[in-house]
Design a protein around this motif. Structure first.
Motif, PDB file in Angstrom:
ATOM      1  N   GLY A 388       0.820  -1.211   0.000  1.00  0.00           N
ATOM      2  CA  GLY A 388       0.000   0.000   0.000  1.00  0.00           C
ATOM      3  C   GLY A 388       0.855   1.263   0.000  1.00  0.00           C
ATOM      4  O   GLY A 388       2.062   1.206  -0.278  1.00  0.00           O
ATOM      5  N   PRO A 389       0.258   2.409   0.367  1.00  0.00           N
ATOM      6  CA  PRO A 389       0.960   3.702   0.283  1.00  0.00           C
ATOM      7  C   PRO A 389       1.980   3.913   1.410  1.00  0.00           C
ATOM      8  O   PRO A 389       2.808   4.816   1.330  1.00  0.00           O
ATOM      9  CB  PRO A 389      -0.176   4.716   0.416  1.00  0.00           C
ATOM     10  CG  PRO A 389      -1.222   3.997   1.213  1.00  0.00           C
ATOM     11  CD  PRO A 389      -1.128   2.557   0.830  1.00  0.00           C
ATOM     12  N   GLY A 390       1.899   3.100   2.494  1.00  0.00           N
ATOM     13  CA  GLY A 390       2.797   3.312   3.634  1.00  0.00           C
ATOM     14  C   GLY A 390       2.395   4.546   4.427  1.00  0.00           C
ATOM     15  O   GLY A 390       1.328   5.132   4.175  1.00  0.00           O
ATOM     16  N   ILE A 391       3.228   4.943   5.364  1.00  0.00           N
ATOM     17  CA  ILE A 391       2.944   6.138   6.186  1.00  0.00           C
ATOM     18  C   ILE A 391       4.159   7.047   6.046  1.00  0.00           C
ATOM     19  O   ILE A 391       5.292   6.559   6.124  1.00  0.00           O
ATOM     20  CB  ILE A 391       2.757   5.755   7.675  1.00  0.00           C
ATOM     21  CG1 ILE A 391       1.629   4.731   7.828  1.00  0.00           C
ATOM     22  CG2 ILE A 391       2.495   6.970   8.531  1.00  0.00           C
ATOM     23  CD1 ILE A 391       1.413   4.241   9.261  1.00  0.00           C
ATOM     24  N   PRO A 392       3.953   8.364   5.835  1.00  0.00           N
ATOM     25  CA  PRO A 392       5.117   9.257   5.750  1.00  0.00           C
ATOM     26  C   PRO A 392       6.017   9.057   6.973  1.00  0.00           C
ATOM     27  O   PRO A 392       5.518   8.959   8.097  1.00  0.00           O
ATOM     28  CB  PRO A 392       4.484  10.660   5.753  1.00  0.00           C
ATOM     29  CG  PRO A 392       3.092  10.445   5.275  1.00  0.00           C
ATOM     30  CD  PRO A 392       2.684   9.058   5.661  1.00  0.00           C
ATOM     31  N   ASP A 397       5.639   7.614  14.145  1.00  0.00           N
ATOM     32  CA  ASP A 397       5.483   7.570  15.611  1.00  0.00           C
ATOM     33  C   ASP A 397       4.076   7.949  16.023  1.00  0.00           C
ATOM     34  O   ASP A 397       3.511   7.400  16.961  1.00  0.00           O
ATOM     35  CB  ASP A 397       6.482   8.518  16.280  1.00  0.00           C
ATOM     36  CG  ASP A 397       7.866   7.888  16.301  1.00  0.00           C
ATOM     37  OD1 ASP A 397       7.933   6.651  16.058  1.00  0.00           O
ATOM     38  OD2 ASP A 397       8.850   8.607  16.524  1.00  0.00           O
ATOM     39  N   GLN A 398       3.531   8.905  15.293  1.00  0.00           N
ATOM     40  CA  GLN A 398       2.209   9.410  15.636  1.00  0.00           C
ATOM     41  C   GLN A 398       1.124   8.354  15.424  1.00  0.00           C
ATOM     42  O   GLN A 398       0.070   8.407  16.067  1.00  0.00           O
ATOM     43  CB  GLN A 398       1.928  10.618  14.739  1.00  0.00           C
ATOM     44  CG  GLN A 398       1.044  11.655  15.402  1.00  0.00           C
ATOM     45  CD  GLN A 398       0.750  12.767  14.423  1.00  0.00           C
ATOM     46  OE1 GLN A 398       1.673  13.295  13.787  1.00  0.00           O
ATOM     47  NE2 GLN A 398      -0.527  13.112  14.273  1.00  0.00           N
ATOM     48  N   ALA A 399       1.379   7.417  14.505  1.00  0.00           N
ATOM     49  CA  ALA A 399       0.368   6.402  14.180  1.00  0.00           C
ATOM     50  C   ALA A 399      -0.018   5.584  15.403  1.00  0.00           C
ATOM     51  O   ALA A 399      -1.102   5.013  15.468  1.00  0.00           O
ATOM     52  CB  ALA A 399       0.895   5.474  13.086  1.00  0.00           C
ATOM     53  N   PHE A 400       0.874   5.558  16.423  1.00  0.00           N
ATOM     54  CA  PHE A 400       0.585   4.752  17.620  1.00  0.00           C
ATOM     55  C   PHE A 400      -0.272   5.522  18.629  1.00  0.00           C
ATOM     56  O   PHE A 400      -0.683   4.968  19.645  1.00  0.00           O
ATOM     57  CB  PHE A 400       1.897   4.334  18.299  1.00  0.00           C
ATOM     58  CG  PHE A 400       2.688   3.350  17.487  1.00  0.00           C
ATOM     59  CD1 PHE A 400       2.305   2.016  17.444  1.00  0.00           C
ATOM     60  CD2 PHE A 400       3.789   3.740  16.755  1.00  0.00           C
ATOM     61  CE1 PHE A 400       3.025   1.105  16.701  1.00  0.00           C
ATOM     62  CE2 PHE A 400       4.514   2.841  16.014  1.00  0.00           C
ATOM     63  CZ  PHE A 400       4.133   1.512  15.973  1.00  0.00           C
ATOM     64  N   ARG A 405      -5.682   8.791  12.695  1.00  0.00           N
ATOM     65  CA  ARG A 405      -6.071   8.194  11.405  1.00  0.00           C
ATOM     66  C   ARG A 405      -5.605   9.141  10.327  1.00  0.00           C
ATOM     67  O   ARG A 405      -6.028  10.290  10.280  1.00  0.00           O
ATOM     68  CB  ARG A 405      -7.589   8.022  11.335  1.00  0.00           C
ATOM     69  CG  ARG A 405      -8.096   6.903  12.217  1.00  0.00           C
ATOM     70  CD  ARG A 405      -9.587   6.973  12.383  1.00  0.00           C
ATOM     71  NE  ARG A 405     -10.262   6.731  11.108  1.00  0.00           N
ATOM     72  CZ  ARG A 405     -11.412   7.282  10.780  1.00  0.00           C
ATOM     73  NH1 ARG A 405     -12.013   8.112  11.597  1.00  0.00           N
ATOM     74  NH2 ARG A 405     -11.954   7.010   9.618  1.00  0.00           N
ATOM     75  N   PHE A 406      -4.724   8.663   9.454  1.00  0.00           N
ATOM     76  CA  PHE A 406      -4.218   9.546   8.399  1.00  0.00           C
ATOM     77  C   PHE A 406      -5.143   9.512   7.190  1.00  0.00           C
ATOM     78  O   PHE A 406      -5.132  10.409   6.367  1.00  0.00           O
ATOM     79  CB  PHE A 406      -2.803   9.102   7.963  1.00  0.00           C
ATOM     80  CG  PHE A 406      -1.839   9.108   9.120  1.00  0.00           C
ATOM     81  CD1 PHE A 406      -1.639  10.265   9.871  1.00  0.00           C
ATOM     82  CD2 PHE A 406      -1.142   7.961   9.470  1.00  0.00           C
ATOM     83  CE1 PHE A 406      -0.761  10.262  10.940  1.00  0.00           C
ATOM     84  CE2 PHE A 406      -0.269   7.951  10.533  1.00  0.00           C
ATOM     85  CZ  PHE A 406      -0.078   9.099  11.280  1.00  0.00           C
TER      86      PHE A 406
END
Ligand SMILES: Nc1ncnc2c1ncn2[C@@H]1O[C@H](COP(=O)(O)OP(=O)(O)OP(=O)(O)O)[C@@H](O)[C@H]1O
Ligand SMILES: [Mg+2]
Length: 453
Positions: A388-392, A397-400, A405-406
């Motif tokens: 998929g697109p991944g996370i910048p 760190d913020q994803a946790f 939700r991005f």
């Protein structure tokens, strides 16, 4: 029987027992050799004194002036050449008479200058000899010197052979004592082994408390620990229920506040304030959902001691994911983990895998790969990779953080990763996200000891 390892009670006891046995055996050895030597020497000396007296009694001066014996000495060793047993009779003006054993040399008669029997160590025909002697007047008033000698090596041989036998016997006794010492240590420490097993069962969740009967020295410890475990469990359960109750009780007032804020948003003058209120209310709602999810998952949890069996643990999750995301392909790769077990709670581990696989399923374009790699150092890495697109990078760190939700288009409440990290921390394993060549890669690293199933 378990082997004593450095720092163990077994090793301490073994060292103490070895020292005790060594001291005891050495004391027996020294005193037995000492006492035996003294006794042998004493009886040896007594025998030689008797022999020199016998020699004196048997000796006569023949009419032709020769020194003769009435009959040979009773000990036949005086007739055997260089047997180590010698006698000699000398008198001034007479030919000396010597035992048949003395085929060479002579005995020093200097010890035989007193009517009293004297003795000392001299050099004899075949080495150092214990020499006894005395003197007596002959019929013509001449001094007759009687000397008897026995090789010191005879005495040494006797003591040496005793010492050898004693040493072998005592070495056998020491080995026997050490073996029984080991058996006593094993027997004495058995309750501790049982305690360790009970602890292992408790840790693995196979038992709810320390099971078994223990000796009076350990029983209070086990009982105290059981009380502590029960109190702790009750406290935890209460805390969970309270957290759940609190979250529930906040829901209604929060719904009213949200309602009110939405009403205010309809008026131009209060729109700005209502936006703040709505944002804060939404943050609070996420926290509440998170706490409720954690309380639910903890409440339904039964202690489970099976451990995480690789790769079987993943099979039902992958099947569920295929149903949940029918348009995505899930594949499993396993390297070096067949039949291995992770010493972790399978329920928690399964939940973490589900969260990560669900995310991968949601954001992948086509394919998700779950791979397990185990190495010889006893660590296992589970990798969930999607395309998929991944996370910048700067947002990983913020994803946790709870509620993050991005991608607002996808369904979700932003709780999955926060819960996954919580569970990993509780299990003592690490969870890391990184962007791979194709999409996001989530890595679960576990150093819990692996063993064959
Ligand atoms: N594999 C992934 N690829 C791309 N983005 C991801 C991936 N996994 C997570 N994310 C991003 O991280 C955010 C947080 O994930 P998380 O699992 O915590 O919440 P969620 O999936 O949105 O909701 P929930 O899991 O609670 O249903 C997601 O909303 C998404 O934007
Ligand atoms: Mg998720």
């Amino acid at each position: 029987m378990r082997l004593p390892v450095p720092g163990s009670l077994r090793l301490r006891f073994l060292l103490a027992v070895s020292l005790w046995v060594a001291l005891g055996i050495a004391a027996i050895w020294f005193s037995a050799v000492g006492i035996f030597s003294r006794h042998v020497e004493q009886s040896y000396h007594e025998e030689l004194e008797v022999h020199v007296r016998e020699l004196g009694g048997l000796t006569e001066i023949a009419p032709d002036g020769r020194i003769v014996l009435n009959r040979p000495l009773s000990d036949p060793r005086y007739a055997e050449p260089l047997s180590g047993f010698y006698w000699q009779v000398t008198a001034e003006g007479h030919e000396p008479l010597r035992s048949a054993s003395m085929t060479r040399g002579s005995l020093d008669e200097s010890i035989a200058h007193s009517p009293e029997i004297l003795h000392r160590l001299e050099s004899g025909p075949s080495g150092p000899a214990i020499t006894y002697g005395f003197t007596r007047k002959g019929p013509a008033g001449e001094e007759i010197h009687f000397v008897i000698a026995t090789d010191q090596s005879e005495l040494d041989r006797l003591i040496g052979s005793f010492t050898r036998d004693l040493t072998i016997w005592l070495a056998g006794l020491a080995a026997l004592l050490l073996a029984t010492g080991l058996a006593i240590i094993a027997f004495g420490l058995r309750p501790l082994d049982r305690l360790a097993l009970a602890f292992a069962r408790l840790r693995d969740g196979e038992a709810a408390e320390l099971e078994g009967q223990y000796p009076t020295e350990i029983a209070p410890l086990a009982a105290d620990l059981n009380t502590y475990i029960r109190q702790n469990e009750a406290m935890l359960a209460r805390a969970r229920v309270q957290a759940g109750n609190l979250a529930h009780s906040l829901r209604t007032p929060l719904a009213i506040i949200t309602d009110e804020a939405e009403r205010l948003a309809r008026h131009d003058e209060s729109r700005a304030a209502s936006t703040v209120l709505l944002d804060q209310a939404s943050a609070m709602e996420q926290q509440i959902e998170y706490q409720l999810a954690r309380a639910r998952s903890a409440a339904g949890k039964k202690p489970s001691g099976r451990g995480v069996v690789l790769p079987d643990v993943a099979l039902p999750i992958l099947r569920a994911m295929e149903r949940l995301h029918p348009d995505k392909r899930f594949s499993l790769e396993v390297t070096g983990c067949e039949g291995m077990v992770l010493a972790l709670d399978p329920v928690d581990y399964t939940e973490v895998l589900s969260i990560l696989l669900d995310n991968a399923g949601k954001w992948s374009r086509r394919a998700v790969t779950l791979s397990f790699v185990c190495d010889k150092t006893g660590s296992c890495v589970a990798r969930i990779a999607d395309d998929g697109p991944g996370i910048p990078e700067d947002l990983i760190d913020q994803a946790f953080v709870v509620g993050t939700r991005f991608d607002r288009d996808a369904a979700g409440s932003g709780l999955g990763l926060a819960i996954a990290r919580d569970l990993c921390e509780a299990m003592g394993i690490t969870l890391a996200l990184a962007n791979g060549t194709q999409g996001l890669v989530a890595e679960l690293r576990c150093d819990a000891v692996l063993h064959l199933a």
